[in-house]
Scaffold this active site. Structure first.
Site, PDB file in Angstrom:
ATOM      1  N   ASP A 121      27.797   5.640   3.426  1.00 57.61           N
ATOM      2  CA  ASP A 121      29.135   5.109   3.649  1.00 57.61           C
ATOM      3  C   ASP A 121      30.132   5.983   2.893  1.00 57.61           C
ATOM      4  OD1 ASP A 121      27.808   3.063   4.900  1.00 57.61           O
ATOM      5  OD2 ASP A 121      28.776   1.451   3.780  1.00 57.61           O
ATOM      6  N   HIS A 145      20.848   7.934   2.679  1.00 64.77           N
ATOM      7  CA  HIS A 145      19.742   7.868   3.635  1.00 64.77           C
ATOM      8  C   HIS A 145      19.552   9.206   4.337  1.00 64.77           C
ATOM      9  CE1 HIS A 145      19.257   3.345   3.643  1.00 64.77           C
ATOM     10  NE2 HIS A 145      20.360   3.522   2.935  1.00 64.77           N
ATOM     11  N   SER A 154      29.745   8.970  -5.989  1.00 68.38           N
ATOM     12  CA  SER A 154      30.014  10.387  -6.008  1.00 68.38           C
ATOM     13  C   SER A 154      30.098  10.942  -4.598  1.00 68.38           C
ATOM     14  CB  SER A 154      28.962  11.127  -6.829  1.00 68.38           C
ATOM     15  OG  SER A 154      29.361  12.438  -7.062  1.00 68.38           O
TER      16      SER A 154
END
Length: 289
Positions: A92, A149, A254
Site C-alpha cells: 500500500d 508482498h 518507509s
C-alpha cells in the site's frame, strides 16, 4: 521553501539517526498498557488509520505499538490482480516514481537521481542484470498497511543488508536530499522470476525500528559493512514465494523499490508518478516477444 521545511531538512542532517530510531524502537515494543495505548490512540487519530480492514479491528487490543503497526488484514482485503503473468504492486502507498533505469541511474525527484550499483550495495556484477531495466518506487505513508508482498512468484537468490543513514523518506526529503535511497540503510532481496531477475529493496528511514523478512526475521541491526547472504542451492535450501505472498514488513514505515531487467516488463501506467495504490493491484505486464 517555507522556513519550517528548511528547519526540518536541517534537522535531518544533524539528528543522530540510529540513536533516535533505537529509542523509538524500544518505545514501540513497550507492552505497558498506559504507554502503548497512548501511542496507538494518538497515531490512529493523527493519521486517520482505517481499522475496519484489520484482522483485529480494536487498535488497543494489540500488545504493543509495533504489533499494531504491522497488523494483518482480513482475508480478501487486498484481492490480487488475476492476470496470470501480471506483476503486482508490493505494498500500500503511492508510487512516487517509475520508469527506465538510464545509464545506471534511477530517477528520485526533479534534479536528483542515484546509482543502481550504489542502491544494490556497490557490486557491479549484482547490478548488471538490471542495467537499462525498469524501476518503481512505492512510498508507504504512516497510515498504510506496512507488510510488503511479492510482485511476482520468485525464488530467492540473495539478500543484502546495506548499512547507511536513516533520513526521512517523505516527499520533501526525496526532493531535497541527494541520493536519498542509496544513502539510507536498506535490505536488498534478489529473486529469479518468470520475468527474469527481480529486486525488491526495502529502504529504512528515520524512526524505522526494524525491517524484517519472513525467511530471516530482523535483518537490519546497525553494522558498518555490507552483508550478503546467498540462498541458491549451493548455499542453502532454496526459498520460493508465490505471487502476492508476504515477504517482509516495516516496523514504522518507509519505501519499497522494485527493479526488473531490460525488455522484461512494461508498467501498466505510462505516467512516471501515480496516485495511491494498494498491494495486489496491477503494476506491470510482461513484454510481448
Amino acid at each position: 521553501m517555507p522556513i519550517k521545511d528548511q528547519l526540518f531538512l536541517a534537522s535531518q542532517y544533524l539528528a543522530p539517526h540510529h540513536l533516535v530510531s533505537r529509542f523509538f524502537g524500544y518505545a514501540s515494543d513497550c507492552r505497558e498498557p498506559a504507554v502503548k495505548n497512548w501511542m496507538i490512540s494518538r497515531f490512529v487519530r493523527k493519521y486517520g488509520v482505517d481499522m475496519s480492514e484489520a484482522l483485529q479491528e480494536d487498535p488497543l487490543a494489540y500488545d504493543c505499538f509495533n504489533d499494531f503497526f504491522t497488523r494483518a488484514l482480513k482475508d480478501g482485503a487486498r484481492p490480487l490482480d488475476d492476470e496470470p503473468s501480471s506483476v503486482l504492486c508490493p505494498a500500500d502507498g503511492a508510487i512516487s516514481q517509475m520508469g527506465a533505469i538510464e545509464q545506471g541511474r534511477i530517477f528520485q525527484a526533479k534534479g536528483h537521481s542515484y546509482g543502481l550499483v550504489d542502491l544494490l550495495g556497490g557490486d557491479t556484477e549484482r547490478a548488471a542484470p538490471f542495467q537499462n531495466g525498469q524501476f518503481a518506487t512505492v512510498y508507504l505513508s504512516p497510515k498504510d498497511y506496512h507488510r510488503v508482498h511479492m510482485p511476482a512468484a520468485g525464488t530467492l537468490r540473495e539478500m543484502i543488508h546495506v548499512p547507511g543513514r536513516l533520513f526521512s523518506v517523505n516527499p520533501l526529503t526525496a526532493r531535497n536530499v541527494p541520493r536519498l535511497f542509496a544513502r539510507n540503510e536498506r535490505v536488498v532481496c534478489i529473486f529469479d522470476t518468470e520475468h527474469g531477475p527481480m529486486a525488491v529493496v526495502l529502504v529504512g528511514a528515520m524512526i524505522v525500528a526494524s525491517i524484517e523478512t519472513i525467511w530471516a526475521g530482523l535483518v537490519t541491526p546497525y553494522k558498518r559493512r555490507v552483508k550478503s547472504v546467498r540462498y541458491d542451492t549451493a548455499a542453502r535450501a532454496p526459498i520460493h514465494l508465490e505471487k502476492g505472498a508476504e515477504m517482509g514488513r516495516f516496523k514504522l514505515g518507509s519505501t519499497a523499490i522494485v527493479l526488473f531487467g531490460p525488455d522484461s516488463i512494461r508498467w501498466a501506467d505510462t505516467p512516471s508518478v501515480r496516485g495511491p495504490v494498494r498491494m495486489g493491484e496491477l503494476l506491470a505486464l510482461p513484454v510481448q516477444r
